[in-house]
Design a protein around this motif. Structure first.
Motif, PDB file in Angstrom:
ATOM      1  N   TYR A  16       0.838  -1.207   0.000  1.00  0.00           N
ATOM      2  CA  TYR A  16       0.000   0.000   0.000  1.00  0.00           C
ATOM      3  C   TYR A  16       0.869   1.251   0.000  1.00  0.00           C
ATOM      4  O   TYR A  16       0.623   2.194  -0.756  1.00  0.00           O
ATOM      5  CB  TYR A  16      -0.932  -0.010   1.212  1.00  0.00           C
ATOM      6  CG  TYR A  16      -1.792   1.226   1.317  1.00  0.00           C
ATOM      7  CD1 TYR A  16      -2.942   1.357   0.558  1.00  0.00           C
ATOM      8  CD2 TYR A  16      -1.438   2.260   2.166  1.00  0.00           C
ATOM      9  CE1 TYR A  16      -3.728   2.481   0.645  1.00  0.00           C
ATOM     10  CE2 TYR A  16      -2.218   3.402   2.264  1.00  0.00           C
ATOM     11  CZ  TYR A  16      -3.361   3.508   1.507  1.00  0.00           C
ATOM     12  OH  TYR A  16      -4.135   4.631   1.586  1.00  0.00           O
ATOM     13  N   GLN A  40       2.439   1.774  -3.391  1.00  0.00           N
ATOM     14  CA  GLN A  40       1.490   2.307  -4.357  1.00  0.00           C
ATOM     15  C   GLN A  40       1.155   3.765  -4.035  1.00  0.00           C
ATOM     16  O   GLN A  40       0.963   4.580  -4.933  1.00  0.00           O
ATOM     17  CB  GLN A  40       0.227   1.456  -4.386  1.00  0.00           C
ATOM     18  CG  GLN A  40      -0.645   1.738  -5.595  1.00  0.00           C
ATOM     19  CD  GLN A  40      -1.750   0.724  -5.751  1.00  0.00           C
ATOM     20  OE1 GLN A  40      -2.201   0.145  -4.780  1.00  0.00           O
ATOM     21  NE2 GLN A  40      -2.180   0.516  -6.978  1.00  0.00           N
ATOM     22  N   THR A  45     -11.033   5.312  -9.734  1.00  0.00           N
ATOM     23  CA  THR A  45      -9.629   4.978  -9.974  1.00  0.00           C
ATOM     24  C   THR A  45      -8.959   4.506  -8.690  1.00  0.00           C
ATOM     25  O   THR A  45      -8.176   3.548  -8.701  1.00  0.00           O
ATOM     26  CB  THR A  45      -8.878   6.197 -10.548  1.00  0.00           C
ATOM     27  OG1 THR A  45      -9.564   6.651 -11.715  1.00  0.00           O
ATOM     28  CG2 THR A  45      -7.452   5.849 -10.896  1.00  0.00           C
ATOM     29  N   LYS A  46      -9.275   5.163  -7.578  1.00  0.00           N
ATOM     30  CA  LYS A  46      -8.705   4.738  -6.295  1.00  0.00           C
ATOM     31  C   LYS A  46      -9.171   3.324  -5.949  1.00  0.00           C
ATOM     32  O   LYS A  46      -8.387   2.501  -5.469  1.00  0.00           O
ATOM     33  CB  LYS A  46      -9.106   5.701  -5.185  1.00  0.00           C
ATOM     34  CG  LYS A  46      -8.411   7.035  -5.253  1.00  0.00           C
ATOM     35  CD  LYS A  46      -8.883   7.917  -4.113  1.00  0.00           C
ATOM     36  CE  LYS A  46      -8.318   9.318  -4.221  1.00  0.00           C
ATOM     37  NZ  LYS A  46      -8.798  10.196  -3.140  1.00  0.00           N
ATOM     38  N   MET A  47     -10.452   3.019  -6.182  1.00  0.00           N
ATOM     39  CA  MET A  47     -10.962   1.685  -5.906  1.00  0.00           C
ATOM     40  C   MET A  47     -10.315   0.652  -6.828  1.00  0.00           C
ATOM     41  O   MET A  47     -10.016  -0.470  -6.412  1.00  0.00           O
ATOM     42  CB  MET A  47     -12.488   1.630  -6.053  1.00  0.00           C
ATOM     43  CG  MET A  47     -13.243   2.349  -4.952  1.00  0.00           C
ATOM     44  SD  MET A  47     -12.960   1.611  -3.340  1.00  0.00           S
ATOM     45  CE  MET A  47     -11.869   2.793  -2.592  1.00  0.00           C
ATOM     46  N   HIS A  48     -10.080   1.036  -8.081  1.00  0.00           N
ATOM     47  CA  HIS A  48      -9.399   0.147  -9.021  1.00  0.00           C
ATOM     48  C   HIS A  48      -7.984  -0.149  -8.519  1.00  0.00           C
ATOM     49  O   HIS A  48      -7.536  -1.293  -8.525  1.00  0.00           O
ATOM     50  CB  HIS A  48      -9.361   0.779 -10.423  1.00  0.00           C
ATOM     51  CG  HIS A  48      -8.656  -0.073 -11.424  1.00  0.00           C
ATOM     52  ND1 HIS A  48      -7.330   0.095 -11.731  1.00  0.00           N
ATOM     53  CD2 HIS A  48      -9.103  -1.106 -12.166  1.00  0.00           C
ATOM     54  CE1 HIS A  48      -6.977  -0.801 -12.626  1.00  0.00           C
ATOM     55  NE2 HIS A  48      -8.048  -1.539 -12.916  1.00  0.00           N
ATOM     56  N   ASN A  49      -7.286   0.889  -8.066  1.00  0.00           N
ATOM     57  CA  ASN A  49      -5.932   0.704  -7.544  1.00  0.00           C
ATOM     58  C   ASN A  49      -5.937  -0.173  -6.294  1.00  0.00           C
ATOM     59  O   ASN A  49      -5.049  -1.009  -6.109  1.00  0.00           O
ATOM     60  CB  ASN A  49      -5.280   2.058  -7.236  1.00  0.00           C
ATOM     61  CG  ASN A  49      -4.960   2.838  -8.484  1.00  0.00           C
ATOM     62  OD1 ASN A  49      -4.931   2.288  -9.580  1.00  0.00           O
ATOM     63  ND2 ASN A  49      -4.738   4.124  -8.331  1.00  0.00           N
ATOM     64  N   LEU A  50      -6.936   0.015  -5.448  1.00  0.00           N
ATOM     65  CA  LEU A  50      -7.052  -0.805  -4.249  1.00  0.00           C
ATOM     66  C   LEU A  50      -7.346  -2.264  -4.616  1.00  0.00           C
ATOM     67  O   LEU A  50      -6.803  -3.194  -3.998  1.00  0.00           O
ATOM     68  CB  LEU A  50      -8.148  -0.249  -3.344  1.00  0.00           C
ATOM     69  CG  LEU A  50      -8.171  -0.723  -1.907  1.00  0.00           C
ATOM     70  CD1 LEU A  50      -6.866  -0.382  -1.205  1.00  0.00           C
ATOM     71  CD2 LEU A  50      -9.331  -0.091  -1.167  1.00  0.00           C
ATOM     72  N   GLY A  51      -8.175  -2.479  -5.621  1.00  0.00           N
ATOM     73  CA  GLY A  51      -8.449  -3.835  -6.098  1.00  0.00           C
ATOM     74  C   GLY A  51      -7.208  -4.496  -6.674  1.00  0.00           C
ATOM     75  O   GLY A  51      -6.960  -5.684  -6.447  1.00  0.00           O
ATOM     76  N   MET A  52      -6.424  -3.729  -7.399  1.00  0.00           N
ATOM     77  CA  MET A  52      -5.164  -4.250  -7.939  1.00  0.00           C
ATOM     78  C   MET A  52      -4.230  -4.638  -6.797  1.00  0.00           C
ATOM     79  O   MET A  52      -3.560  -5.672  -6.842  1.00  0.00           O
ATOM     80  CB  MET A  52      -4.496  -3.216  -8.840  1.00  0.00           C
ATOM     81  CG  MET A  52      -5.276  -2.875 -10.089  1.00  0.00           C
ATOM     82  SD  MET A  52      -5.194  -4.171 -11.301  1.00  0.00           S
ATOM     83  CE  MET A  52      -3.555  -3.906 -11.909  1.00  0.00           C
ATOM     84  N   GLY A 105      -5.131  -5.536  -3.728  1.00  0.00           N
ATOM     85  CA  GLY A 105      -5.657  -6.752  -3.107  1.00  0.00           C
ATOM     86  C   GLY A 105      -5.378  -7.986  -3.938  1.00  0.00           C
ATOM     87  O   GLY A 105      -5.012  -9.045  -3.404  1.00  0.00           O
ATOM     88  N   GLY A 106      -5.523  -7.875  -5.255  1.00  0.00           N
ATOM     89  CA  GLY A 106      -5.228  -9.007  -6.135  1.00  0.00           C
ATOM     90  C   GLY A 106      -3.763  -9.405  -6.079  1.00  0.00           C
ATOM     91  O   GLY A 106      -3.428 -10.594  -6.020  1.00  0.00           O
TER      92      GLY A 106
END
Length: 168
Positions: free
Chosen positions: A78, A81, A95-102, A104-105
């Motif tokens: 984290y 990033q 975009t922030k949620m997308h980055n957070l999902g990336m 987590g993945g």
């Protein structure tokens, strides 16, 4: 009966909600007390003593061991990033949620690969399904027996009192 934002609230329902909330808070408090005062090895030995299947005890021990490791790795990822402006105020919420999902993945992929490496290392050291990760038992003292009996008796009395007072 009252109404809140178009939802009808009955006194019995509110009483039940308060009772359930109080029970959840009490359960979490007891769990926190157990975690704060009991070593992990003692808790795992107690699970074995209660005849919990060995695979569950072993998995619990390994999960507890690696939760801290994965947590630290997640914080490190984290921060990495974040230094690359992955959560900048100029970015949109999506975009922030997308980055957070990336993030987590990537953490899940690292956890799976680390799990495979740990399993292979355990196999190379002779681990089998019937191996015992948690060591033997010690006899229960009279003091522990009396304390356990007191806790169980108090719990039963509280449940009976709760039933008599109109709870669930």
């Amino acid at each position: 009966m009252a109404e809140f934002m178009g939802v009808q609230i009955y006194k019995n329902g509110l009483d039940l909600a308060i009772l359930i909330f109080a029970r959840i808070i009490a359960s979490v408090s007891v769990l926190n007390l157990l975690i704060a005062t009991t070593r992990i090895q003692d808790a795992l030995a107690a699970l074995r003593w209660f005849r919990v299947p060995a695979i569950f005890v072993d998995l619990t021990g390994m999960m507890i061991r690696y939760v801290h490791l994965l947590s630290r790795e997640g914080v490190r990822m984290y921060r990495a990033q974040q230094t690359r402006s992955g959560f900048s105020n100029r970015l949109s919420y999506v975009t922030k949620m997308h980055n957070l999902g990336m993030l987590g993945g990537a953490l899940l992929l690292r956890a799976f690969s680390r799990g495979e490496r740990v399993y292979l290392a355990m196999l190379s050291r002779g681990y089998r399904a019937d191996s015992r990760i948690v060591s033997g038992f010690r006899p229960i003292s009279l003091k522990e027996t009396l304390l356990g009996s007191f806790i169980i008796l108090s719990s039963f009395l509280l449940v009976i009192l709760d039933r008599m007072m109109g709870g669930i």
